[in-house]
Design an enzyme around this catalytic site. Structure first.
Site, PDB file in Angstrom:
ATOM      1  N   GLU A  48       0.552  -1.064  -0.502  1.00 48.57           N
ATOM      2  CA  GLU A  48      -0.291  -0.355   0.070  1.00 48.57           C
ATOM      3  C   GLU A  48       0.632   1.404  -0.228  1.00 48.57           C
ATOM      4  O   GLU A  48       0.551   2.079  -0.749  1.00 48.57           O
ATOM      5  CB  GLU A  48      -1.263   0.131   1.397  1.00 48.57           C
ATOM      6  CG  GLU A  48      -2.199  -1.028   1.283  1.00 48.57           C
ATOM      7  CD  GLU A  48      -1.423  -2.317   2.677  1.00 48.57           C
ATOM      8  OE1 GLU A  48      -0.063  -2.306   1.538  1.00 48.57           O
ATOM      9  OE2 GLU A  48      -1.960  -2.340   2.984  1.00 48.57           O
ATOM     10  N   CYS A  76      -2.961  -2.896   7.314  1.00 45.79           N
ATOM     11  CA  CYS A  76      -2.725  -2.774   9.180  1.00 45.79           C
ATOM     12  C   CYS A  76      -2.680  -1.107   9.693  1.00 45.79           C
ATOM     13  O   CYS A  76      -2.811  -0.425   8.386  1.00 45.79           O
ATOM     14  CB  CYS A  76      -0.880  -3.061   9.192  1.00 45.79           C
ATOM     15  SG  CYS A  76       0.522  -2.025   8.413  1.00 45.79           S
ATOM     16  N   CYS A  79      -0.473   1.402   7.015  1.00 46.20           N
ATOM     17  CA  CYS A  79      -1.037   1.559   5.798  1.00 46.20           C
ATOM     18  C   CYS A  79      -2.274   1.865   6.173  1.00 46.20           C
ATOM     19  O   CYS A  79      -2.432   3.356   5.209  1.00 46.20           O
ATOM     20  CB  CYS A  79      -0.890   0.275   5.005  1.00 46.20           C
ATOM     21  SG  CYS A  79       0.486  -0.093   4.667  1.00 46.20           S
TER      22      CYS A  79
END
Length: 151
Positions: A48, A76, A79
């Site tokens: 990402e 996560c 990100c």
């Protein structure tokens, strides 16, 4: 999401956990990325982040309003925070991540009302394909770890 899965396979070919991401604006692919923390020696080089950096560079702006990010694994916390700072309109992910997912699996950063930007989140798009890819990758790694060294 098909393109994100292709990006994930690029990561696998390089020994990275196979996660891929694609940034799209008005139906046009702006940037792509795949996991590269091992190869780049960079803990922030998640798919990402790689895609967001490339999109920001291409558009000449760290803000990406009107852009959508497609990713093969639930983002996560790191990100997700970057996505909110980029002001993405929408995040679409495939497989859930029960260990580090920040779109509802462990916590839902995007649902935090106290934050100043709210990004739409859609999960489960092509989840079976993305999950199968990840499971196959880790099965291969486990098998390789069990294999005795060549004499």
């Amino acid at each position: 999401m098909q393109l994100a899965l292709l990006e994930a396979r690029k990561g696998w070919e390089r020994g990275e956990v196979p996660v891929g991401a694609v940034v799209v604006r008005d139906g046009e692919v702006i940037a792509t990325g795949f996991n590269q923390p091992i190869g780049r020696h960079d803990p922030t080089a998640h798919a990402e982040i790689v895609a967001l950096r490339a999109a920001a560079e291409k558009l000449g702006n760290y803000r990406l309003p009107g852009c959508e990010l497609y990713v093969t694994l639930e983002p996560c916390i790191m990100c997700s925070g970057a996505m909110m700072h980029a002001r993405l309109a929408r995040v679409v992910y495939a497989a859930v991540d029960p260990k580090t997912g920040a779109c509802g699996s462990v916590l839902n950063l995007f649902a935090e009302e106290r934050l100043n930007h709210h990004t739409e989140v859609v999960g489960g798009v092509m989840a079976d394909e993305a999950s199968s890819l990840l499971k196959a990758f880790f099965a291969e790694r486990r098998a390789a770890a069990r294999k005795p060294p060549a004499a």
